[in-house]
Enzyme design. Structure first.
Site: not given
Ligand SMILES: [Zn+2]
Ligand SMILES: [Zn+2]
Length: 413
Positions: A104, A162
């Site tokens: 991401d 994440e």
């Molecule tokens: Zn980051």
């Molecule tokens: Zn990262």
């Protein structure tokens, strides 16, 4: 003693199959070089087409297409846009090693003028997850080429979200990505402080747990000239901010680093107006799950008692973030030695503890894990900006190491 002919040819065949670690390492390096232009092109494609956490539809399609091209079997749609691929070597049941990349990007307007600049204005791969994904695709291709030369199965985890709580790692674990449990899980992250060509390791506690604190202190507003008729939430909030520092200085076990910071304090009164309430936001970070839970309870109790003692009330919400990230000491030592063999001693450094958070920590709470850092800095090219900044970039030469070392560590773990 002479071998019977049949047996002799059998041995010859077995010996021919055994490849020395040096030969294997050379092959990996050669393949990383050979595939470099494609790894770089993949990184540039991903960098130009960034997508926010849990919205990585096009990114997932791109990864899936690459895995198809490489003829690597995979399963898509895990935790939304996550993908898990499998590389089976000899005796696939004998061993299971997992490699992870996050996919991401962040809500940042890119300020770089590179040809691969983000085409999705307002979204940017400013944490290097494009590099992680491209490296893992590269490692996948290398390992797929060497499939007859390793034992066991390598699981490739392309993980969404994440950057956003609850973290794609926790969702992928819920969907069974660590069932069966691998013997090791390895992840890498770019490091703009570390020159390209180098990597860094740290055994034990490496990154912090991070919880968000949302505090509302409620008093009774009124005229600033008549405090006796008010319950001043500004004063209560001030006491709370100061008192909560004892969590770090007096309650935290001295061997476990802890940080408490309040970065947002809103009191919307005026020179002559005492407001009704004050709103605070902060972060609490540490390296021990038991202490983390105790600290939450203590903070709530202190804040509420102060507010009550001063005639007000306090609503204290702790939004749990990621746990702390622990690198399994034996696995990390082994990986570090393997990295020294791959890159030589002067290119492998020891890392300091880091109080940022990373959802790879979820894997590290379950399986033996190693999260290492990949140097991406190049001062001569002006590549020095930190992650999460609009001018972040990497020296792409790091991708050759990112892909090759990942493949090498998978086989050495
Ligand atoms: Zn980051
Ligand atoms: Zn990262």
């Amino acid at each position: 003693m002479a071998f019977p002919d049949a047996e002799r040819s059998n041995y010859a065949e077995i010996f021919a199959k055994i490849i020395s670690p040096t030969m294997l390492q050379d092959k990996i390096k050669q393949l990383a070089k050979e595939y470099f232009s494609e790894i770089q092109a993949n990184r540039r494609h991903l960098h130009s087409h960034p997508e926010l956490s849990f919205q990585e539809q096009e990114t997932a399609k791109f990864i899936a297409q690459k895995l198809k091209d490489y003829q690597i079997p995979f399963q898509a749609g895990i935790a939304g846009t996550g993908i898990v691929a499998y590389l089976e070597g000899n005796n696939p049941e004998s061993k299971l090693i997992a490699l992870r990349a996050d996919i991401d990007a962040l809500p940042i307007v890119e300020a770089n003028e590179a040809p691969y600049k983000s085409k999705n204005v307002g979204v940017m791969h400013a944490c290097g997850h494009d590099a992680h994904t491209a490296s893992l695709l590269g490692a996948a291709r290398i390992l797929n080429t060497l499939k007859t030369e390793f034992e066991g199965t390598i699981k490739l985890i392309f993980q969404p979200g994440e950057e956003k709580i609850p973290g794609g790692a926790s969702l992928m674990i819920q969907e069974g990505v660590l069932n069966p449990k691998p013997q090791a899980i390895i992840g890498q992250h770019v490091m703009p402080l570390l020159p390209v060509g180098k990597v860094g390791f740290r055994e034990g506690m490496y990154m912090a747990s991070a919880d968000e604190l949302y505090v509302r202190v409620i008093g009774k507003g009124g005229h600033g000239a008549m405090p006796e008729n008010c319950i001043d939430p500004v004063l209560i909030a001030s006491h709370i901010i100061i008192a909560l520092q004892q969590i770090v200085s007096r309650n935290a076990p001295p061997k476990i680093p802890s940080v408490l910071s309040f970065g947002k304090v809103i009191a919307q009164g005026a020179t002559n107006i005492i407001p009704n309430e004050v709103y605070l936001e902060g972060t609490f970070r540490t390296f021990d799950e038991e202490w983390r839970n105790q600290a939450h309870q203590k903070m709530i109790k202190i804040a509420q008692s102060i507010a009550e003692g001063m005639g007000g009330t306090c609503e204290f919400e702790v939004r749990r973030g990621y746990p702390f990230l622990k690198n399994n000491p034996e696995l990390t030592q082994k990986a570090k030695n393997a990295a020294i063999a791959y890159l030589s001693e002067e290119n492998v450094v020891d890392l300091d503890i880091w109080l940022a958070a990373e959802d790879f920590a979820y894997y590290s709470q379950i399986a033996d894990a190693c999260f290492y850092r990949l140097g991406t800095r190049n001062e001569s090219k002006g590549i020095t900006s930190g992650v999460h900044t609009p001018t972040f970039d990497i020296d792409e030469q790091a991708l050759e190491i990112g892909a090759g070392l990942m493949a090498w560590l998978a086989l050495q773990s």
